[in-house]
Motif scaffolding. Structure first.
Motif, short mmCIF file in Angstrom:
data_model
loop_
_atom_site.label_atom_id
_atom_site.label_comp_id
_atom_site.label_asym_id
_atom_site.label_seq_id
_atom_site.Cartn_x
_atom_site.Cartn_y
_atom_site.Cartn_z
N LEU A 1 6.56 -12.53 -22.84
CA LEU A 1 5.80 -13.73 -22.53
C LEU A 1 4.46 -13.71 -23.25
N GLU A 2 3.81 -12.57 -23.22
CA GLU A 2 2.51 -12.45 -23.89
C GLU A 2 2.66 -12.54 -25.41
N LYS A 3 3.73 -11.92 -25.92
CA LYS A 3 3.91 -11.83 -27.37
C LYS A 3 4.38 -13.15 -27.97
N TYR A 4 5.31 -13.83 -27.29
CA TYR A 4 5.96 -14.99 -27.90
C TYR A 4 5.72 -16.31 -27.15
N GLY A 5 5.09 -16.25 -25.99
CA GLY A 5 4.98 -17.45 -25.16
C GLY A 5 4.35 -18.63 -25.87
N ASP A 6 3.19 -18.42 -26.51
CA ASP A 6 2.51 -19.54 -27.17
C ASP A 6 3.36 -20.14 -28.28
N GLU A 7 4.04 -19.29 -29.03
CA GLU A 7 4.86 -19.79 -30.14
C GLU A 7 6.06 -20.57 -29.63
N VAL A 8 6.67 -20.08 -28.55
CA VAL A 8 7.81 -20.79 -27.96
C VAL A 8 7.37 -22.17 -27.46
N LEU A 9 6.23 -22.22 -26.79
CA LEU A 9 5.73 -23.51 -26.28
C LEU A 9 5.42 -24.47 -27.43
N ARG A 10 4.87 -23.94 -28.52
CA ARG A 10 4.58 -24.78 -29.69
C ARG A 10 5.87 -25.36 -30.26
N LEU A 11 6.92 -24.52 -30.37
CA LEU A 11 8.20 -24.99 -30.90
C LEU A 11 8.80 -26.09 -30.03
N VAL A 12 8.70 -25.89 -28.71
CA VAL A 12 9.23 -26.90 -27.79
C VAL A 12 8.49 -28.22 -27.97
N ARG A 13 7.16 -28.15 -28.08
CA ARG A 13 6.38 -29.38 -28.27
C ARG A 13 6.70 -30.05 -29.60
N GLN B 1 6.28 -26.51 -20.71
CA GLN B 1 5.04 -27.02 -21.30
C GLN B 1 3.88 -26.04 -21.13
N THR B 2 3.99 -25.12 -20.18
CA THR B 2 2.91 -24.16 -19.92
C THR B 2 3.51 -22.77 -19.80
N PRO B 3 2.69 -21.71 -19.93
CA PRO B 3 3.19 -20.34 -19.73
C PRO B 3 3.85 -20.16 -18.38
N ALA B 4 3.34 -20.83 -17.36
CA ALA B 4 3.93 -20.71 -16.03
C ALA B 4 5.37 -21.23 -16.02
N ASP B 5 5.65 -22.24 -16.85
CA ASP B 5 7.01 -22.79 -16.92
C ASP B 5 8.00 -21.78 -17.51
N LEU B 6 7.51 -20.84 -18.30
CA LEU B 6 8.39 -19.83 -18.91
C LEU B 6 8.71 -18.70 -17.95
N GLN B 7 7.87 -18.50 -16.97
CA GLN B 7 8.11 -17.42 -16.02
C GLN B 7 9.36 -17.70 -15.19
N GLY B 8 10.14 -16.66 -14.98
CA GLY B 8 11.37 -16.81 -14.21
C GLY B 8 12.59 -17.11 -15.05
#
Length: 660
Positions: free
Chosen positions: A644-656, A628-635
């Motif tokens: 993470l910087e390039k695709y993180g927001d888009e990945v989170l949007r798709l998940v939501r 749900q957050t960028p921190a959740d993608l780390q690791g």
């Protein structure tokens, strides 16, 4: 010239591994290799396909560039490989480029400008270009400014005449050490026996280099070798029953056979493409791009295809014709299952394969010493094909590895996740226990031990006939005629030469042609009979036939068998998902599908294979975690800082959105 980056960045390899590439830990021998090279030492690295060789020079290149030591030159033989590796580095935020024939003059000049300005971490180039005066001049300039950090020589087996893919232009790479002896070098290959390894060391002057030899074991690959009867039908049955809808590679010996087989597979509803050196370059490139970028494509190819192919989800590699040696077989089969999921190496093999390979060696213009080495390598492959015991044990033994000594054997059942164990064979053993007793649990001979019969009498009948025909007629004859004599067939050729008068005529009337062909093939494999390519593929006895003829040596051979039952039920048109995906719940499956569709769009926009953006395993991990957050993608493995910087927001949007 500025060889440093504008801002200080960490040079610790573990930090680079995590922040740039998104992996938590090194695998196998990666870490000691990386540390050796970062420290400025030379290295020779033998690591199987899919073992992570590229990180062994990419991480040192980044660390040494950040420390102000300049650019790493990567010598690579293939344009497609350069393109994909540079694209993957760009995705990870690493400045890299290639110089090859796909660039026009202005583009090449721009790359050279960036190179001399210290703006590149890695530069890829083919060996032919490296040896040109202009390129050597560029390296001189870099070296004079202390900005030449490392030489990485990929596919190093190409330097050896004993290797399976010798390329003379690789011999020119000795100039790297002779001209810039203070620049460290790392040479890497996925396969090399002791002879090839020694030749690499000598040719590249790596006598003082540290050698890192990883296990050659690929436990996720199941090895199967079948007797060639109706090879096209056998191949179709194998694909349709076990790999329908999945990506695979089929190797054939001739260009004509490649095109015929690709057309046949297409006629049976498979998405198959041909690839060989005789095709128009644009068509070859288009077919390769489709194979890399689309799902479920089968590439039918000569050995011109495959080096540097990083596609992780190749589920099978099939050989419809026998390779020249075990190195070639291992290299080609290693293109399956790079993602660690179950994969198959399947080969159909027959008497004509033996004859053809012997003829190619005997008719080559090479010297006798070279031919003798090649015959020995072919003999080792024949022994693998005819083996009645564990194929993996014999394959690893060829590379000097004892299967019982593999300490990192897979967990029980991991190597044979798709296959039901035979009753009482290994269901209660760990894989390490099986390995220690020469039983891998994931090759055809271990899963279904072949029937073995006492072929001593049949072998003596064949050998006696070869001897008596030669004695009577003064000339040799081919396999078909000799088997006709043994079986007592009164053909026109038998009558023409009076061979019905031989005491061995009809002596094997109780033996089928298939049995005799199998016996003859295996006698050739054990060195009792030789195919004389200079005399129209006639047969003659070798010294190893003497103890068999005299009854001093028994011959126990694998029985000629009919095609066995399929090990898996017929699938629907869509391929089975990888285990990580199959384990997702319904909501996770929805997220995975959305992520995969998004990845395909990004890959097309960037002109890269989808796996360069994110591997399936990474998408499956995202789908399972539902971040749900960028921190959740780390690791999550495979997500470095740049991605993470390039695709993180888009990945989170798709998940939501997939949860809506």
């Amino acid at each position: 010239m500025n060889a440093r980056l504008d801002s200080p960045l960490p040079t610790d390899p573990q930090t680079i591994l995590q922040e740039v590439f998104g992996y938590e830990a090194f695998r196998g021998q990666q870490q000691p290799v990386v540390e050796q090279v970062i420290a400025g030492g030379d290295a020779l690295v033998l690591m199987p396909t899919g073992g992570g060789k590229s990180l062994c020079y990419q991480i040192p290149a980044i660390a040494r560039q950040r420390a102000g030591r300049g650019v790493t030159l990567v010598v690579s033989p293939l344009i497609a490989l350069m393109h994909d590796q540079v694209g993957a580095l760009h995705e990870a935020g690493v400045p890299a480029a290639f110089l090859n024939s796909t660039l026009d003059w202005e583009q090449a000049e721009e790359i050279e400008r960036r190179l001399l300005a210290g703006q590149l971490t890695l530069l890829y180039a083919a060996p032919e270009r490296v040896a040109t005066p202009r390129f050597l001049g560029l390296l001189d300039t870099l070296h004079a400014h202390g900005a030449l950090s490392l030489f990485a020589i990929d596919e190093a087996h190409c330097v050896s005449q004993w290797g399976h893919d010798f390329r003379p232009e690789y011999r020119q790479l000795t100039v790297l050490h002779e001209r810039w002896a203070d620049v460290p070098r790392i040479a890497l290959t996925a396969t090399a026996d002791a002879t090839t390894r020694a030749d690499i060391v000598e040719r590249l002057q790596l006598q003082d280099a540290a050698q890192f030899v990883s296990s050659f074991d690929r436990p996720n690959i199941r090895y199967t070798i079948v007797e060639k009867k109706e090879p096209t039908r056998q191949l179709l049955q194998f694909i349709e029953q076990q790999h329908e809808g999945e990506a695979g590679i089929v190797y054939c010996q001739s260009r004509k056979r490649v095109e015929e087989l690709a057309a046949t597979l297409c006629a049976h509803g498979l998405d198959a493409l041909p690839y060989h050196a005789g095709l128009d370059a644009a068509v070859r490139q288009q077919n390769q791009d489709r194979f890399l970028r689309e799902d479920g494509v089968v590439m039918v190819a000569t050995i011109a295809f495959g080096m540097g192919i990083d596609k992780p989800d190749v589920r099978f590699v099939a050989h419809l014709d026998m390779p020249k040696n075990i190195e070639g077989y291992y290299q080609e089969t290693g293109r399956a299952g790079r993602d660690g999921a179950p994969a198959d190496a399947w080969m159909a093999y027959g008497l004509q394969d033996v004859v053809n390979q012997r003829r190619m060696i005997d008719e080559s213009p090479a010297g006798e010493d070279f031919k003798q080495v090649m015959r020995g390598k072919l003999d080792a492959l024949l022994a693998l094909a005819e083996a009645t015991g564990c194929r993996r044990e014999r394959l690893l033994g060829y590379f000097g590895e004892d299967m019982a000594g593999i300490v990192d054997a897979p967990d029980s059942g991991a190597a044979c996740a798709r296959h039901e164990p035979s009753a009482g064979t290994f269901e209660h053993e760990s894989a390490a226990q099986r390995y220690r007793r020469g039983f891998c649990g994931n090759c055809d001979n271990c899963l279904q031990p072949p029937e073995v019969w006492d072929a001593t009498d049949a072998a003596r009948k064949l050998l006696s006939t070869i001897f008596r025909v030669q004695q009577m007629s003064g000339i040799g004859f081919g396999a078909g005629h000799l088997m006709d004599i043994v079986r007592g067939k009164a053909t026109d050729k038998v009558a023409q030469y009076g061979h019905q008068q031989l005491s061995t005529f009809g002596i094997g009337a109780d033996l089928s042609e298939a049995q005799l062909r199998s016996v003859l093939r295996q006698l050739i494999a054990v060195g009792a009979v030789q195919v004389d390519a200079q005399a129209f593929n006639t047969l003659k006895l070798l010294e190893a036939a003497r103890p068999i003829l005299k009854g001093e040596q028994a011959v126990r051979l694998r029985a000629a068998s009919a095609p066995g039952p399929a090990t898996r039920s017929r699938r629907t048109r869509s391929a089975a998902p990888p285990p990580a995906v199959a384990e997702l719940d319904a909501a996770g499956q929805v997220r995975f599908a959305a992520l995969k569709a998004w990845r395909a769009e990004v890959a097309r926009a960037h002109d890269l294979p989808a796996y360069v953006i994110f591997h399936d395993a990474t998408l499956a991990a995202i789908a399972a975690r539902a971040p749900q957050t960028p921190a959740d993608l780390q690791g999550i493995s495979g997500i470095g800082a740049a991605k993470l910087e390039k695709y993180g927001d888009e990945v989170l949007r798709l998940v939501r959105d997939s949860a809506a």
